[in-house]
Design a protein around this motif. Structure first.
Motif, PDB file in Angstrom:
ATOM      1  N   ALA A 153      25.625  63.798   7.436  1.00  0.00           N
ATOM      2  CA  ALA A 153      24.481  63.516   6.565  1.00  0.00           C
ATOM      3  C   ALA A 153      23.134  63.751   7.241  1.00  0.00           C
ATOM      4  O   ALA A 153      22.243  64.376   6.659  1.00  0.00           O
ATOM      5  N   ALA A 154      22.967  63.273   8.451  1.00  0.00           N
ATOM      6  CA  ALA A 154      21.670  63.413   9.124  1.00  0.00           C
ATOM      7  C   ALA A 154      21.328  64.883   9.361  1.00  0.00           C
ATOM      8  O   ALA A 154      20.200  65.324   9.091  1.00  0.00           O
ATOM      9  N   ALA A 155      22.284  65.651   9.850  1.00  0.00           N
ATOM     10  CA  ALA A 155      22.033  67.070  10.123  1.00  0.00           C
ATOM     11  C   ALA A 155      21.766  67.839   8.829  1.00  0.00           C
ATOM     12  O   ALA A 155      20.889  68.722   8.797  1.00  0.00           O
ATOM     13  N   LEU A 156      22.508  67.521   7.775  1.00  0.00           N
ATOM     14  CA  LEU A 156      22.266  68.189   6.487  1.00  0.00           C
ATOM     15  C   LEU A 156      20.902  67.838   5.916  1.00  0.00           C
ATOM     16  O   LEU A 156      20.206  68.708   5.385  1.00  0.00           O
ATOM     17  N   ALA A 157      20.502  66.589   6.022  1.00  0.00           N
ATOM     18  CA  ALA A 157      19.184  66.175   5.529  1.00  0.00           C
ATOM     19  C   ALA A 157      18.081  66.891   6.299  1.00  0.00           C
ATOM     20  O   ALA A 157      17.112  67.385   5.702  1.00  0.00           O
ATOM     21  N   GLU A 158      18.246  66.963   7.607  1.00  0.00           N
ATOM     22  CA  GLU A 158      17.230  67.630   8.435  1.00  0.00           C
ATOM     23  C   GLU A 158      17.132  69.108   8.083  1.00  0.00           C
ATOM     24  O   GLU A 158      16.039  69.642   7.889  1.00  0.00           O
ATOM     25  N   LEU A 159      18.262  69.786   7.983  1.00  0.00           N
ATOM     26  CA  LEU A 159      18.237  71.217   7.661  1.00  0.00           C
ATOM     27  C   LEU A 159      17.708  71.451   6.256  1.00  0.00           C
ATOM     28  O   LEU A 159      16.924  72.374   6.030  1.00  0.00           O
ATOM     29  N   GLY A 160      18.116  70.631   5.304  1.00  0.00           N
ATOM     30  CA  GLY A 160      17.621  70.789   3.943  1.00  0.00           C
ATOM     31  C   GLY A 160      16.110  70.649   3.864  1.00  0.00           C
ATOM     32  O   GLY A 160      15.429  71.468   3.248  1.00  0.00           O
ATOM     33  N   GLY A 161      15.575  69.618   4.494  1.00  0.00           N
ATOM     34  CA  GLY A 161      14.133  69.422   4.498  1.00  0.00           C
ATOM     35  C   GLY A 161      13.400  70.540   5.208  1.00  0.00           C
ATOM     36  O   GLY A 161      12.399  71.076   4.708  1.00  0.00           O
ATOM     37  N   ARG A 162      13.896  70.922   6.367  1.00  0.00           N
ATOM     38  CA  ARG A 162      13.248  71.992   7.142  1.00  0.00           C
ATOM     39  C   ARG A 162      13.283  73.324   6.405  1.00  0.00           C
ATOM     40  O   ARG A 162      12.290  74.066   6.376  1.00  0.00           O
ATOM     41  N   HIS A 193      15.756  64.961   0.181  1.00  0.00           N
ATOM     42  CA  HIS A 193      16.341  65.414   1.445  1.00  0.00           C
ATOM     43  C   HIS A 193      16.421  64.298   2.473  1.00  0.00           C
ATOM     44  O   HIS A 193      16.365  64.555   3.674  1.00  0.00           O
ATOM     45  N   SER A 194      16.585  63.082   1.999  1.00  0.00           N
ATOM     46  CA  SER A 194      16.751  61.963   2.929  1.00  0.00           C
ATOM     47  C   SER A 194      18.212  61.883   3.366  1.00  0.00           C
ATOM     48  O   SER A 194      19.119  62.335   2.673  1.00  0.00           O
ATOM     49  N   GLU A 195      18.431  61.260   4.505  1.00  0.00           N
ATOM     50  CA  GLU A 195      19.795  61.066   4.987  1.00  0.00           C
ATOM     51  C   GLU A 195      20.598  60.223   4.000  1.00  0.00           C
ATOM     52  O   GLU A 195      21.780  60.507   3.735  1.00  0.00           O
ATOM     53  N   ALA A 196      19.970  59.192   3.420  1.00  0.00           N
ATOM     54  CA  ALA A 196      20.667  58.330   2.458  1.00  0.00           C
ATOM     55  C   ALA A 196      21.083  59.119   1.218  1.00  0.00           C
ATOM     56  O   ALA A 196      22.198  58.954   0.717  1.00  0.00           O
ATOM     57  N   LYS A 197      20.205  59.981   0.728  1.00  0.00           N
ATOM     58  CA  LYS A 197      20.526  60.789  -0.462  1.00  0.00           C
ATOM     59  C   LYS A 197      21.687  61.736  -0.155  1.00  0.00           C
ATOM     60  O   LYS A 197      22.623  61.868  -0.948  1.00  0.00           O
TER      61      LYS A 197
END
Length: 170
Positions: A11-20, A43-47
């Protein structure tokens, strides 16, 4: 390159890549507040963790040597039923690649697998939305047989973006 379903640890890596990825491609289009609010919501980790856990979604990632290269999200239901041409439709929600790895076939590999997943689910059509000004993405989707079926919009904060609904039969 390896394609696999996402798991909660991603989740954290996907949120970071999605936002970036979103900021790299579209960040210049929005006010700082609209962009900040959108990223916090979409694009939050929770979402992303909630999407990974949702049985009505499939989150697929592409990685190489442990590095996340891209991902796509499939909603196993119709996003725009008023434009559906089949009784069972899936929605390609996002297909993002790391901005530094564009052109390596990552998007193509994800798209190929997304189409397979849609067929395995028994869908007869796949829908997606694409920003009206993103000609590169429109050409990419056209190569896969997607075509415009409607004009729609997408909200980022207070800004309304004109989008195209693309679809193809599976």
């Amino acid at each position: 390159m390896n394609l696999r379903p996402a798991n909660p640890a991603d989740a954290a890596a996907l949120a970071e890549l999605g936002g970036r990825s979103f900021v790299a491609k579209f960040g210049h289009m929005y006010t700082p507040q609209d962009l900040e609010d959108f990223l916090a919501d979409s694009h939050s980790e929770a979402k992303v963790a909630k999407e990974i856990a949702d049985p009505a979604m499939r989150v697929l990632l592409a990685e190489e040597d442990g590095a996340l290269l891209g991902f796509c999200k499939l909603v196993m239901a119709c996003g725009w039923p008023e434009h559906a041409r089949h009784e069972r439709v899936v929605e390609l929600k996002q297909l993002y690649t790391d901005p530094e790895t564009t052109g390596r076939g990552i998007g193509a590999a994800l798209m190929d697998r997304a189409l397979e997943i849609g067929r395995e689910h028994g869908a007869g059509e796949m829908q997606l939305s694409v920003w009206s000004g993103n000609e590169g993405a429109q050409k990419f989707y056209a190569r896969y047989g997607f075509g415009k079926v409607a004009d729609i919009h997408f909200m980022v904060g207070e800004q309304r973006d004109e989008e195209f609904l693309y679809a193809r039969m599976l």
